[in-house]
Write a protein that holds these residues in place. Structure first.
Motif, mmCIF file in Angstrom:
data_model
loop_
_atom_site.group_PDB
_atom_site.id
_atom_site.type_symbol
_atom_site.label_atom_id
_atom_site.label_comp_id
_atom_site.label_asym_id
_atom_site.label_seq_id
_atom_site.Cartn_x
_atom_site.Cartn_y
_atom_site.Cartn_z
ATOM 1 N N ASP A 57 -13.227 33.158 5.459
ATOM 2 C CA ASP A 57 -12.814 32.075 4.562
ATOM 3 C C ASP A 57 -11.589 32.564 3.809
ATOM 4 O O ASP A 57 -11.479 33.744 3.483
ATOM 5 C CB ASP A 57 -13.928 31.689 3.575
ATOM 6 N N PHE A 83 -7.889 31.245 8.950
ATOM 7 C CA PHE A 83 -8.221 31.218 10.387
ATOM 8 C C PHE A 83 -6.982 31.066 11.270
ATOM 9 O O PHE A 83 -7.057 31.268 12.473
ATOM 10 C CB PHE A 83 -9.337 30.237 10.721
ATOM 11 N N ASP A 119 -15.520 24.298 10.603
ATOM 12 C CA ASP A 119 -15.998 23.166 9.791
ATOM 13 C C ASP A 119 -14.871 22.940 8.783
ATOM 14 O O ASP A 119 -14.844 23.536 7.716
ATOM 15 C CB ASP A 119 -17.307 23.618 9.117
HETATM 16 C C1 SAM Z 1 -16.256 22.350 4.810
HETATM 17 S S1 SAM Z 1 -16.196 23.939 4.142
HETATM 18 C C2 SAM Z 1 -17.266 24.894 5.156
HETATM 19 C C3 SAM Z 1 -18.683 24.857 4.713
HETATM 20 C C4 SAM Z 1 -19.607 25.798 5.457
HETATM 21 N N1 SAM Z 1 -19.715 25.469 6.859
HETATM 22 C C5 SAM Z 1 -20.974 25.837 4.814
HETATM 23 O O1 SAM Z 1 -21.960 25.475 5.482
HETATM 24 O O2 SAM Z 1 -21.095 26.214 3.641
HETATM 25 C C6 SAM Z 1 -14.627 24.531 4.648
HETATM 26 C C7 SAM Z 1 -14.340 25.961 4.219
HETATM 27 O O3 SAM Z 1 -13.280 26.418 5.061
HETATM 28 C C8 SAM Z 1 -12.359 27.132 4.308
HETATM 29 N N2 SAM Z 1 -11.074 27.006 4.982
HETATM 30 C C9 SAM Z 1 -10.338 25.882 5.153
HETATM 31 N N3 SAM Z 1 -9.213 26.148 5.820
HETATM 32 C C10 SAM Z 1 -9.244 27.470 6.092
HETATM 33 C C11 SAM Z 1 -8.366 28.350 6.787
HETATM 34 N N4 SAM Z 1 -7.226 27.918 7.299
HETATM 35 N N5 SAM Z 1 -8.741 29.627 6.915
HETATM 36 C C12 SAM Z 1 -9.916 30.087 6.397
HETATM 37 N N6 SAM Z 1 -10.770 29.302 5.717
HETATM 38 C C13 SAM Z 1 -10.442 28.018 5.572
HETATM 39 C C14 SAM Z 1 -12.383 26.505 2.941
HETATM 40 O O4 SAM Z 1 -11.950 27.429 1.970
HETATM 41 C C15 SAM Z 1 -13.838 26.117 2.794
HETATM 42 O O5 SAM Z 1 -14.561 27.113 2.140
#
Ligand code: SAM
Length: 330
Positions: A57, A83, A119
């Protein structure tokens, strides 16, 4: 310990799609969007002692919460990384991890994983914490960075962007039909005083938008657009999808949950493209291995059922697509 929580979306569907089960109890997985670890916890609950989960994350609060919650689980490696740098982050973790990260006698991170989960979007803790600046419902600093240890805040972005760039971002990332009007109003406003808080921005947008969409705050699209720009979200997705393909082992599953059409379109087109031969070789008798299809789509797009949407309204726009890496002939 933070009081903010996140309800994982399409949880059992994602587990089934990743094929985490007794057969793959020693599988290796990547959760590229750890959040508060809802999907990660479910994956870990199915994994045996030899199984491994690498979770990323870019949000420091997510990683801190994960370290606290899963501190004694040696199968989990938590990485503070975007990511868009998926492959590099996994490689670096392998280089640091010694025996715990060696599989099949040592690998470089290529073609090792049984599943990669995305996600996309923001988590509930990000939205609900006014201090993060994502919400037009609560007042807070106009930040919107998922990784607030680097990059440019939404306030800075809005202070510096030329008007035509604001128009483009609102139109492309917010699908906002009043992009010209809003951009003009924001530029006029920032000449008087820079935008500092979410409330100032929400009020300025509300005043500039002539009509209302039922059930939608007039600043919804502007906030989505700025968030995508500040976090470079779409580029991140494009880069990560390509890299995930390299990281998957034959028969490994790619599973992506999107929340709006800009995300989903990218996933859909990527899966479509990778499920076909390179069109350069169309009609030729022999297609070299690098031009052969790399993915096979698994089932149709999956949406949450009525009961999930009733229990968690934030899941209502979710759509999950799944594909499997095609095995390489020996
Ligand atoms: C919808 S939430 C995921 C929730 C997780 N699946 C759960 O069950 O708790 C999206 C997460 O992805 C992270 N995120 C979004 N874009 C990202 C990136 N480019 N690289 C890493 N993390 C990312 C955000 O910080 C956030 O914490």
């Amino acid at each position: 310990m933070s009081h903010f929580s996140h309800t994982p979306v399409l949880l059992s569907e994602a587990l089934a799609a990743l094929a985490v089960s007794a057969e793959r109890a020693n599988g290796w997985y990547i959760d590229a969007t750890f959040g508060r670890g809802g999907h990660s916890a479910a994956i870990l609950s199915q994994l045996g002692p030899q199984g491994r989960l690498f979770a990323l994350d870019r949000d420091l609060a997510a990683i801190a919460a994960g370290r606290e919650k899963f501190s004694d689980d040696t199968r989990l490696t938590l990485l503070h990384a975007a990511f868009g740098d998926l492959r590099q982050s996994i490689k670096a973790a392998f280089a640091q991890g010694g025996a715990a990260t060696q599989r099949n006698g040592g690998i470089e991170g290529n073609g090792t994983f049984d599943g990669v989960l995305f996600d996309f979007g923001v988590s509930s803790p990000q939205l609900d914490d006014a201090a993060r600046g994502f919400s037009f419902m609560q007042d807070g600093p106009l930040d919107m960075r998922m990784d607030n240890s680097s990059g440019v805040t939404a306030a800075k972005w809005l202070a510096d962007a030329p008007e035509r760039e604001i128009v483009r971002v609102l139109r492309e990332y917010g699908e906002e039909r009043f992009s010209n009007r809003i951009a003009r109003a924001l530029v006029a406003q920032r000449r008087i005083a820079p935008f500092v808080t979410t409330r100032q921005l929400a009020d300025a947008v509300s005043a500039a938008v002539p009509t209302r969409e039922p059930g939608k705050h007039p600043a919804t699209r502007t906030f989505q657009a700025l968030r995508i720009a500040v976090n470079d979200e779409l580029q991140q997705i494009d880069r990560a999808l390509v890299q995930s393909l390299e990281l998957l082992a034959p028969h490994g599953r790619l599973c992506a949950i999107s929340f709006h059409s800009l995300e989903d379109r990218r996933v859909k087109q990527f899966m479509q493209r990778q499920s076909q031969e390179d069109p350069v070789y169309a009609g030729l008798p022999e297609v070299p291995p690098h031009a052969q299809p790399k993915l096979k789509r698994v089932g149709r797009a999956i949406h949450p059922g009525e009961s999930e949407v009733a229990a968690n309204p934030r899941s209502r726009s979710a759509i999950m697509r799944v594909a499997e890496k095609i095995g390489v002939a020996a």
